[in-house]
Enzyme design. Structure first.
Site, PDB file in Angstrom:
ATOM      1  CG  ASP A  99      98.576  13.121  -3.165  1.00 49.19           C
ATOM      2  OD1 ASP A  99      97.762  12.447  -2.541  1.00 49.19           O
ATOM      3  OD2 ASP A  99      99.800  12.932  -3.121  1.00 49.19           O
ATOM      4  CG  ASP A 135      91.089  23.190  14.437  1.00 44.28           C
ATOM      5  OD1 ASP A 135      90.070  23.672  13.920  1.00 44.28           O
ATOM      6  OD2 ASP A 135      92.219  23.704  14.305  1.00 44.28           O
ATOM      7  CG  HIS A 169      90.009  26.086  11.277  1.00 39.18           C
ATOM      8  ND1 HIS A 169      90.730  25.551  12.331  1.00 39.18           N
ATOM      9  CD2 HIS A 169      90.689  27.193  10.884  1.00 39.18           C
ATOM     10  CE1 HIS A 169      91.801  26.309  12.560  1.00 39.18           C
ATOM     11  NE2 HIS A 169      91.798  27.317  11.693  1.00 39.18           N
ATOM     12  CG  ASN A 183      95.436   9.346  -1.970  1.00 40.33           C
ATOM     13  OD1 ASN A 183      95.930  10.387  -2.375  1.00 40.33           O
ATOM     14  ND2 ASN A 183      94.319   9.311  -1.281  1.00 40.33           N
ATOM     15  CG  ASN A 261      95.864  34.427  11.657  1.00 37.95           C
ATOM     16  OD1 ASN A 261      96.974  33.899  11.644  1.00 37.95           O
ATOM     17  ND2 ASN A 261      94.759  33.765  11.340  1.00 37.95           N
ATOM     18  CB  VAL A 278     103.528  26.186  23.580  1.00 38.33           C
ATOM     19  CG1 VAL A 278     102.711  26.038  22.298  1.00 38.33           C
ATOM     20  CG2 VAL A 278     102.723  25.750  24.797  1.00 38.33           C
ATOM     21  CG  ASP A 301     109.308  28.327  19.924  1.00 39.83           C
ATOM     22  OD1 ASP A 301     110.357  28.636  20.513  1.00 39.83           O
ATOM     23  OD2 ASP A 301     108.200  28.233  20.489  1.00 39.83           O
ATOM     24  CB  SER A 336      94.885  28.215  11.338  1.00 36.55           C
ATOM     25  OG  SER A 336      94.209  28.727  12.449  1.00 36.55           O
TER      26      SER A 336
END
Ligand SMILES: [Ca+2]
Ligand SMILES: [Ca+2]
Length: 389
Positions: A99, A135, A169, A183, A261, A278, A301, A336
């Protein structure tokens, strides 16, 4: 005075040859196998060339030479020699994508960080695995996203049939998780073979209500998403959000969510990352250090790259850092950007372990994570590794 100088030369020269084998272009060292009828007494050299290995079972010497033509000619005159052949490299080559922006920008996929190249040798995702991005929507017409297998699209903001990304985003996050790999275009995503869902819960300015997020999580559960990636957060929560998350997790889903953030800060992981079950994701940079902006806390985590991540972006939405043809690619930073790395790897793990529940996926990713030497509040179990797939 002469002796130390001589010693220095002898010590330095082999080091230079070992480190820079390609510098001697005409005499690049090769390994050749010399099969013999009887193992010679001298096992350290053969015809003046260094022996780097022997096999007593099938009787051969592994000889290092920078002049294989000469070695073969000389060995042909040795009556003890049965055969001479090159020891070809049989290393299992990790896929290095072609790529456009891979080599220059995508440190986040390489062996020094997450080593997704290693994972891609085994899987790039199966269509049975359903990976959902919750999102700002998705710009699916992007050249590096248009060929994916999409199974679900939902807009909880405007109620439209198509959850078009009017921000950029969600398209960036989607590209990290699943942009077309190898690709010859754009960037390499982690699990492009998975079936992709897109659920829009944030508006064009990147904000949404708790209800929109709760509904989006529930939509994904109903649609059969195995994995939900949530690159969003808030400093507080609602019962509706808690219940939606719990229902998805208790149903066997894997949810990766951004720690936030807010950094530098302590005990500042945001919701829904902070909720039980989560997988909360903090941010590392190209040096495998904690991003200065990354939130941290006891709920952390896993850590994943999120500083200056190259990925896809909606057309005609600012910014457009690089173009490949008419299509935009943007370098973006934040937890994010870290989150879809974890979701993408979870999708690869699910693709090769189809019966794995969300909690089993989290355990596997944690067990295989790389200890960066950061505190648990910063790295959780460590930096995700493609070797778990
Ligand atoms: Ca690509
Ligand atoms: Ca957790």
């Amino acid at each position: 005075m002469k002796v130390p100088a001589l010693v220095l030369v002898l010590l330095v020269l082999p080091t230079v040859l070992a480190v820079l084998p390609e510098a001697a272009a005409a005499g690049r060292a090769e390994h050749w196998i010399v099969g013999v009828y009887a193992m010679p007494a001298d096992r350290s050299s053969y015809l003046g060339q260094r022996v780097v290995g022997v096999n007593d079972q099938v009787d051969f010497l592994l000889v290092e030479t920078d002049n294989p033509g000469q070695l073969r000619a000389d060995a042909a005159r040795d009556p003890n020699v049965r055969y001479v052949e090159q020891d070809l490299l049989a290393v299992h080559a990790s896929l290095v994508p072609n790529d456009t922006f891979y080599n220059q920008y995508q440190y986040d996929m390489k062996p020094g960080t997450t080593n997704m190249e290693n994972a891609w040798d085994r899987s790039t995702g199966t269509s049975a695995t359903k990976l959902c991005i919750v999102d700002t929507g998705q710009y699916r017409a992007h050249e590096d996203l248009s060929g994916l297998t999409y199974f679900y699209w939902k807009d909880e903001v405007g109620g439209n049939a198509n959850a078009f990304d009017d921000n950029g985003h969600g398209t960036h996050v989607t590209g990290t998780a699943a942009a077309a790999l190898n690709n010859g275009k754009g960037v390499a995503g982690i699990a492009p073979g998975a079936s992709i869902g897109g659920i829009k819960v944030l508006n064009g300015q990147g904000s949404g209500t708790f209800t929109q997020v709760a509904n989006g999580i529930t939509d994904g559960r109903t649609a059969g998403c195995h994995i939900e990636s949530l690159s969003l957060g808030a400093g507080s929560t609602t019962q509706a959000l808690n219940d939606a998350v719990a229902a998805f997790i208790n149903g066997g889903g894997f949810m990766a969510a951004a720690a936030g953030n807010g950094g530098p800060c302590t005990n500042c992981v945001e919701y829904p990352a902070k909720l039980a079950g989560v997988t909360a994701v903090t941010c590392s940079d190209s040096d495998n250090a904690l991003c200065s902006f990354s939130s941290e806390g006891p709920e952390a985590d896993l850590i994943a790259p999120g500083k200056s991540i190259a990925s896809t972006w909606t057309a005609n939405k600012s910014p457009c850092h690089r173009r490949d043809g008419n299509h935009c690619y943007v370098l973006a930073s934040g937890t994010s950007m870290s989150t879809p790395h974890v979701a993408g790897l979870a999708a690869l793990y699910k693709s090769t372990h189809s019966a794995a529940s969300g909690s089993a996926i989290e355990t596997a990713l944690k067990n295989g994570a790389r200890d960066l030497g950061l505190s648990a509040a910063r790295q959780g179990a460590g930096l995700i590794q493609g070797t778990v797939v």
